[in-house]
Write an enzyme that holds these catalytic residues in place. Structure first.
Site, short mmCIF file in Angstrom:
data_model
loop_
_atom_site.label_atom_id
_atom_site.label_comp_id
_atom_site.label_asym_id
_atom_site.label_seq_id
_atom_site.Cartn_x
_atom_site.Cartn_y
_atom_site.Cartn_z
N ARG A 83 0.81 -1.10 -0.03
CA ARG A 83 -0.03 0.01 -0.16
C ARG A 83 0.86 1.28 0.08
O ARG A 83 2.04 1.24 0.65
CB ARG A 83 -0.98 0.14 1.19
CG ARG A 83 -2.23 -0.74 1.23
CD ARG A 83 -3.13 -0.69 -0.06
NE ARG A 83 -4.17 -1.33 0.05
CZ ARG A 83 -4.39 -2.53 -0.67
NH1 ARG A 83 -3.60 -2.81 -1.53
NH2 ARG A 83 -5.43 -3.29 -0.78
N ASP B 24 4.61 -0.17 -6.80
CA ASP B 24 3.43 -0.47 -7.50
C ASP B 24 2.21 0.33 -6.66
O ASP B 24 1.02 0.26 -7.37
CB ASP B 24 3.03 -1.92 -7.66
CG ASP B 24 1.76 -2.27 -8.37
OD1 ASP B 24 1.65 -2.33 -9.53
OD2 ASP B 24 1.05 -3.15 -7.76
N GLU C 37 -2.55 7.53 -5.02
CA GLU C 37 -2.86 7.03 -6.12
C GLU C 37 -4.36 7.20 -6.47
O GLU C 37 -4.84 6.94 -7.72
CB GLU C 37 -2.48 5.62 -6.19
CG GLU C 37 -3.40 4.73 -5.20
CD GLU C 37 -2.84 3.21 -5.32
OE1 GLU C 37 -1.76 3.01 -5.26
OE2 GLU C 37 -3.92 2.45 -5.48
N HIS D 179 -0.49 0.09 -9.65
CA HIS D 179 -1.23 -0.86 -9.10
C HIS D 179 -1.84 -2.22 -9.65
O HIS D 179 -2.92 -2.56 -9.68
CB HIS D 179 -2.66 -0.24 -8.35
CG HIS D 179 -3.08 -1.06 -6.91
ND1 HIS D 179 -3.15 -0.31 -5.91
CD2 HIS D 179 -3.23 -2.11 -6.43
CE1 HIS D 179 -3.39 -1.11 -4.84
NE2 HIS D 179 -3.47 -2.56 -5.37
P1 NAI Z 1 -1.39 -11.39 4.89
O1 NAI Z 1 -2.48 -11.00 5.69
O2 NAI Z 1 -1.50 -12.90 4.44
O3 NAI Z 1 -0.15 -10.99 5.26
C1 NAI Z 1 0.26 -9.69 6.13
C2 NAI Z 1 1.41 -10.17 6.98
O4 NAI Z 1 1.93 -8.69 7.38
C3 NAI Z 1 0.89 -10.90 8.38
O5 NAI Z 1 2.04 -11.84 8.48
C4 NAI Z 1 1.00 -9.94 9.31
O6 NAI Z 1 1.31 -10.46 10.57
C5 NAI Z 1 1.86 -8.76 8.83
N1 NAI Z 1 1.94 -7.67 9.63
C6 NAI Z 1 0.81 -6.98 10.36
N2 NAI Z 1 0.98 -5.98 10.87
C7 NAI Z 1 2.40 -5.74 10.78
C8 NAI Z 1 3.28 -4.76 11.07
N3 NAI Z 1 2.83 -3.70 11.96
N4 NAI Z 1 4.62 -4.59 10.61
C9 NAI Z 1 5.00 -6.00 10.07
N5 NAI Z 1 4.16 -6.93 9.43
C10 NAI Z 1 2.86 -6.81 9.87
O7 NAI Z 1 -1.63 -10.44 3.52
P2 NAI Z 1 -1.09 -10.57 2.12
O8 NAI Z 1 -2.11 -11.32 1.45
O9 NAI Z 1 0.23 -11.31 2.20
O10 NAI Z 1 -1.24 -9.37 1.57
C11 NAI Z 1 -0.29 -8.15 1.88
C12 NAI Z 1 -0.47 -6.93 1.55
O11 NAI Z 1 -0.48 -6.89 0.04
C13 NAI Z 1 -1.88 -6.44 1.65
O12 NAI Z 1 -2.28 -5.92 3.01
C14 NAI Z 1 -2.25 -5.43 0.59
O13 NAI Z 1 -2.34 -4.26 1.05
C15 NAI Z 1 -1.14 -5.77 -0.48
N6 NAI Z 1 -1.82 -6.22 -1.90
C16 NAI Z 1 -1.52 -5.49 -2.92
C17 NAI Z 1 -2.00 -5.95 -4.04
C18 NAI Z 1 -1.34 -5.15 -5.42
O14 NAI Z 1 -1.94 -5.49 -6.30
N7 NAI Z 1 -0.43 -4.30 -5.37
C19 NAI Z 1 -2.85 -7.16 -4.07
C20 NAI Z 1 -2.99 -7.77 -2.90
C21 NAI Z 1 -2.84 -7.39 -1.68
#
Ligand code: NAI
Length: 345
Positions: free
Chosen positions: A231, A255, A260, A292
């Protein structure tokens, strides 16, 4: 038919949503506009709204949806920082698509990294002009470099595996480290100090907003490559620009971008871009910006449509229980209905 106002619709969304919706009794009303306080009235008469990352679902929008009798906010994304989930509690149910293709995002991060460190973006433009000079295209080996991964959830873990395939040393920081994962977790400051490459895969929260700011960049190695496919607001873009101008940050691959919402996903060529910061970043030879698009693969689009339609169906069927309903942080931990597989409200 469950009538659903589909905000911020793009050409690439329609085929898969029409197909799965048609098969499952969900009728989508495709709207090009984003959801916000000015456009919420378009949801009048609908049972649900389907929203994406740059729709604004704040308290005022939630209240209007509730007033119109809209029962469900169906996010077609994993992240939900744009929805006031706590305010929705007791009014409008909120569901999301927790995973559709973590591979798509992790592979895009890897693609950006390779493009940047091997100057592919430069070489591509050069050879199209029949400029076959190699001057200025020297890259570096990924093998043996240290990559710091922030957030080792679904996407972060796949990115870790990809990096290991390149023979990189992986260190990570996660607020909730994955037990028995074999990942070498270190404190965030140590991650900043040791990483040659830094990749962000954690959600945007109050805690993570601007986690990459001037102070963080100060701690990093000279020449660090920063990747953000998570993000935009995880990075203070002004501090990043200063880091690049000071030659401290070697490259940035973005990305996502904090501002954005009114820019990405649209064709702005031929227009004057009002965002000076983004223009300046894009003008840098060592910055790559994609709009994105990390999620944008055939597999992901199909999974997003299939899961979103299934989420909507579940919420309107029989008991209304949907595994992908978000936690509203209602504070009633002892009596948590979600944990008992009951409807939150
Ligand atoms: P997920 O929920 O599986 O993993 C997120 C990880 O971040 C978890 O292990 C969690 O413990 C950790 N986390 C939470 N708070 C934290 C903190 N303060 N400091 C460090 N780590 C922390 O989520 P997933 O599916 O891996 O997605 C991650 C991010 O990717 C999403 O939140 C979303 O913002 C982004 N995303 C971007 C996309 C794009 O097209 N550019 C598409 C899909 C997701």
């Amino acid at each position: 038919m469950i009538k659903t106002a589909f905000y911020d619709a793009k050409e690439y969304d329609k085929p898969s949503f029409e197909r799965y919706g048609g098969l499952n009794g969900v009728e989508f009303r495709f709207l090009e506009t984003k959801l916000n306080e000015d456009t919420v009235a378009l949801a009048r008469g609908c049972d649900a709204v389907c929203v994406f990352v740059n729709d604004t679902v704040n308290a005022a929008v939630v209240d209007r949806l509730y007033e119109y009798g809209v029962k469900l906010i169906a996010l077609r994304s994993a992240g939900y920082n744009n929805v006031d989930v706590q305010h929705a509690y007791g009014k409008v149910h909120v569901v999301h698509v927790p995973a559709y293709s973590p591979y798509a995002v992790a592979e895009h991060a890897a693609a950006l990294l390779l493009t940047s460190v091997r100057r592919i973006h430069k070489a591509y433009n050069r050879t199209r002009e029949f400029n076959f000079s190699l001057n200025g295209l020297t890259g570096f080996d990924l093998h043996g470099k240290t990559v710091g991964v922030v957030g080792t959830g679904k996407i972060g873990r796949i990115f870790v595996d990809i990096c290991r395939g390149f023979g990189m040393n992986v260190i990570a920081y996660d607020r909730f480290p994955a037990k028995d994962s074999g990942i070498d977790y270190v404190p965030l400051d140590e991650l900043f100090e040791r990483s040659d490459i830094l990749s962000l895969h954690c959600p945007l929260t109050d805690e993570t907003r601007h986690m990459i700011d001037a102070a963080a960049i100060e701690k990093m190695k000279k020449g660090v490559v920063i990747l953000n496919t998570s993000r935009g607001a995880l990075i203070d873009a002004e501090a990043l620009l200063e880091g690049i101008k000071a030659r401290k940050v070697g490259a940035a691959c973005l990305d996502v971008y904090e501002e954005e919402a009114d820019i990405f996903f649209e064709d702005r060529s031929g227009h004057i871009l009002n965002d000076d910061l983004l223009s300046r970043l894009i003008s840098m030879p060592n910055v790559i910006v994609t709009s994105h698009q990390a999620f944008l693969t055939e597999e992901a689009l199909n999974n997003i449509a299939e899961t979103t339609v299934s989420n909507i169906r579940s919420c309107f069927d029989n008991d209304g229980i949907c595994d992908n309903e978000l936690c509203y942080r209602c504070g009633n931990i002892e009596q948590c209905k979600k944990a008992r597989r009951e409807r939150c409200f």
